[in-house]
Design a protein around this motif. Structure first.
Motif, mmCIF file in Angstrom:
data_model
loop_
_atom_site.group_PDB
_atom_site.id
_atom_site.type_symbol
_atom_site.label_atom_id
_atom_site.label_comp_id
_atom_site.label_asym_id
_atom_site.label_seq_id
_atom_site.Cartn_x
_atom_site.Cartn_y
_atom_site.Cartn_z
ATOM 1 N N CYS A 51 0.803 -1.238 0.000
ATOM 2 C CA CYS A 51 0.000 0.000 0.000
ATOM 3 C C CYS A 51 0.829 1.279 0.000
ATOM 4 O O CYS A 51 0.283 2.366 0.249
ATOM 5 N N ASP A 52 2.111 1.171 -0.284
ATOM 6 C CA ASP A 52 2.933 2.379 -0.361
ATOM 7 C C ASP A 52 2.481 3.275 -1.504
ATOM 8 O O ASP A 52 2.585 4.499 -1.429
ATOM 9 N N TRP A 53 1.949 2.667 -2.567
ATOM 10 C CA TRP A 53 1.463 3.448 -3.714
ATOM 11 C C TRP A 53 0.270 4.324 -3.322
ATOM 12 O O TRP A 53 0.102 5.424 -3.863
ATOM 13 N N ILE A 54 -0.534 3.838 -2.377
ATOM 14 C CA ILE A 54 -1.652 4.652 -1.888
ATOM 15 C C ILE A 54 -1.129 5.801 -1.044
ATOM 16 O O ILE A 54 -1.600 6.940 -1.146
ATOM 17 N N ASN A 55 -0.147 5.504 -0.227
ATOM 18 C CA ASN A 55 0.467 6.539 0.606
ATOM 19 C C ASN A 55 1.095 7.637 -0.247
ATOM 20 O O ASN A 55 1.131 8.810 0.146
ATOM 21 N N LYS A 56 1.590 7.248 -1.435
ATOM 22 C CA LYS A 56 2.229 8.211 -2.348
ATOM 23 C C LYS A 56 1.243 8.820 -3.342
ATOM 24 O O LYS A 56 1.630 9.559 -4.233
ATOM 25 N N HIS A 57 -0.041 8.490 -3.202
ATOM 26 C CA HIS A 57 -1.102 9.027 -4.069
ATOM 27 C C HIS A 57 -0.883 8.669 -5.535
ATOM 28 O O HIS A 57 -1.110 9.500 -6.431
ATOM 29 N N GLN A 58 -0.471 7.421 -5.770
ATOM 30 C CA GLN A 58 -0.316 6.934 -7.132
ATOM 31 C C GLN A 58 -1.567 6.154 -7.543
ATOM 32 O O GLN A 58 -2.375 5.770 -6.701
ATOM 33 N N ASN A 59 -1.717 5.925 -8.852
ATOM 34 C CA ASN A 59 -2.897 5.249 -9.374
ATOM 35 C C ASN A 59 -2.550 3.846 -9.867
ATOM 36 O O ASN A 59 -1.379 3.484 -9.979
ATOM 37 N N LEU A 60 -3.603 3.085 -10.186
ATOM 38 C CA LEU A 60 -3.432 1.727 -10.711
ATOM 39 C C LEU A 60 -4.354 1.562 -11.911
ATOM 40 O O LEU A 60 -5.553 1.834 -11.828
ATOM 41 N N LEU A 61 -3.788 1.125 -13.027
ATOM 42 C CA LEU A 61 -4.551 0.852 -14.242
ATOM 43 C C LEU A 61 -4.492 -0.657 -14.485
ATOM 44 O O LEU A 61 -3.427 -1.205 -14.756
ATOM 45 N N LEU A 62 -5.634 -1.309 -14.367
ATOM 46 C CA LEU A 62 -5.705 -2.768 -14.440
ATOM 47 C C LEU A 62 -6.571 -3.153 -15.637
ATOM 48 O O LEU A 62 -7.785 -2.941 -15.633
ATOM 49 N N THR A 63 -5.946 -3.697 -16.683
ATOM 50 C CA THR A 63 -6.665 -4.012 -17.908
ATOM 51 C C THR A 63 -6.546 -5.499 -18.236
ATOM 52 O O THR A 63 -5.612 -6.181 -17.799
ATOM 53 N N GLY A 64 -7.497 -5.980 -19.018
ATOM 54 C CA GLY A 64 -7.476 -7.377 -19.427
ATOM 55 C C GLY A 64 -8.841 -7.814 -19.895
ATOM 56 O O GLY A 64 -9.855 -7.145 -19.647
ATOM 57 N N MET A 182 -2.827 8.870 -15.662
ATOM 58 C CA MET A 182 -1.758 8.014 -16.170
ATOM 59 C C MET A 182 -0.344 8.431 -15.804
ATOM 60 O O MET A 182 0.573 7.611 -15.869
ATOM 61 N N HIS A 183 -0.141 9.684 -15.418
ATOM 62 C CA HIS A 183 1.241 10.161 -15.284
ATOM 63 C C HIS A 183 1.982 9.514 -14.110
ATOM 64 O O HIS A 183 3.207 9.476 -14.087
ATOM 65 N N ASN A 184 1.245 8.991 -13.132
ATOM 66 C CA ASN A 184 1.915 8.374 -11.971
ATOM 67 C C ASN A 184 1.284 7.032 -11.629
ATOM 68 O O ASN A 184 1.076 6.704 -10.464
ATOM 69 N N ALA A 185 0.965 6.236 -12.666
ATOM 70 C CA ALA A 185 0.181 5.020 -12.462
ATOM 71 C C ALA A 185 1.012 3.748 -12.614
ATOM 72 O O ALA A 185 1.888 3.653 -13.468
ATOM 73 N N HIS A 186 0.686 2.770 -11.765
ATOM 74 C CA HIS A 186 1.166 1.407 -11.948
ATOM 75 C C HIS A 186 0.224 0.718 -12.941
ATOM 76 O O HIS A 186 -0.977 0.975 -12.945
ATOM 77 N N ARG A 187 0.767 -0.167 -13.755
ATOM 78 C CA ARG A 187 -0.067 -0.818 -14.774
ATOM 79 C C ARG A 187 0.046 -2.337 -14.683
ATOM 80 O O ARG A 187 1.142 -2.873 -14.561
ATOM 81 N N ILE A 188 -1.109 -2.981 -14.734
ATOM 82 C CA ILE A 188 -1.166 -4.438 -14.815
ATOM 83 C C ILE A 188 -1.983 -4.786 -16.054
ATOM 84 O O ILE A 188 -3.150 -4.393 -16.170
#
Length: 201
Positions: A51-64, A182-188
């Protein structure tokens, strides 16, 4: 006695956060399937579960594709976030936009936006499944602008990210919305056959 009281309060808080999150399914991090060949990296998910990404206010893009397990993974991540004390809420995008339309009629639109802005993690499922109308695009812009760089948003979609621009339907708003996402997002990016089909067999 003090330790027991603290533990009891912590458990009550976790249960309260999980109930408020209204997750679509009950999903646990330890039950995520890494054996099915869908391109899911255990190391990436393990990092997200911290959950460090939440603490850093980053996003998650999950596609499939449909049935690839996007919702389960997102709900498992949300469960981990609730256990760590983060405020989470799950929505299907169409239902959230419908709720916001209703709040305009009863005068609670601003309050609804403020509630969304305070969430540590907002999960939006079925992104791009239905074409957006002009008021819905404006609502989406309001949500993303309020949350930009101050909270985290997880987007779940059957569409690959390079088709999101077109699915929004307005060039100017699409630029503004996707830039904030998208500028600060993790992608799966998941692939392969449906897990539902595998389970049915």
């Amino acid at each position: 006695l003090a330790d027991n009281e603290l533990n009891d309060r912590e458990h009550r808080k976790q249960r309260r956060l999980l109930k408020a999150a209204k997750l679509k399914i009950t999903a646990y991090p330890q039950d995520i399937d890494y054996q099915h060949p869908r391109g899911l990296k255990k190391s990436l998910v393990a990092g997200l579960l911290q959950c460090d990404w939440i603490n850093k206010h980053q996003n998650l893009l999950l596609t499939g594709p449909c049935g690839s397990g996007k919702t389960y993974i997102a709900c498992a991540l949300a469960h981990a976030a609730c256990m760590k004390g983060y405020r989470v809420k799950y929505y299907r995008l169409s239902r959230l936009l419908l709720e916001l339309t209703q709040t305009k009629a009863d005068g609670s639109y601003s309050k609804a936006l403020q509630t969304l802005a305070r969430l540590d993690l907002l999960i939006l499922d079925d992104w791009g499944l239905e074409p957006l109308k002009a008021p819905q695009r404006n609502d989406l812009m309001e949500i993303m602008d309020d949350r930009n760089s101050s909270t985290s948003t997880a987007i779940l979609s059957q569409l690959p990210t390079d088709q999101w621009y077109q699915s929004i339907g307005d060039n100017t708003l699409a630029d503004a919305i996707l830039d904030r996402l998208m500028h600060n997002a993790h992608r799966i990016k998941l692939k392969g056959e449906s897990l539902r089909k595998k389970q049915a067999i």
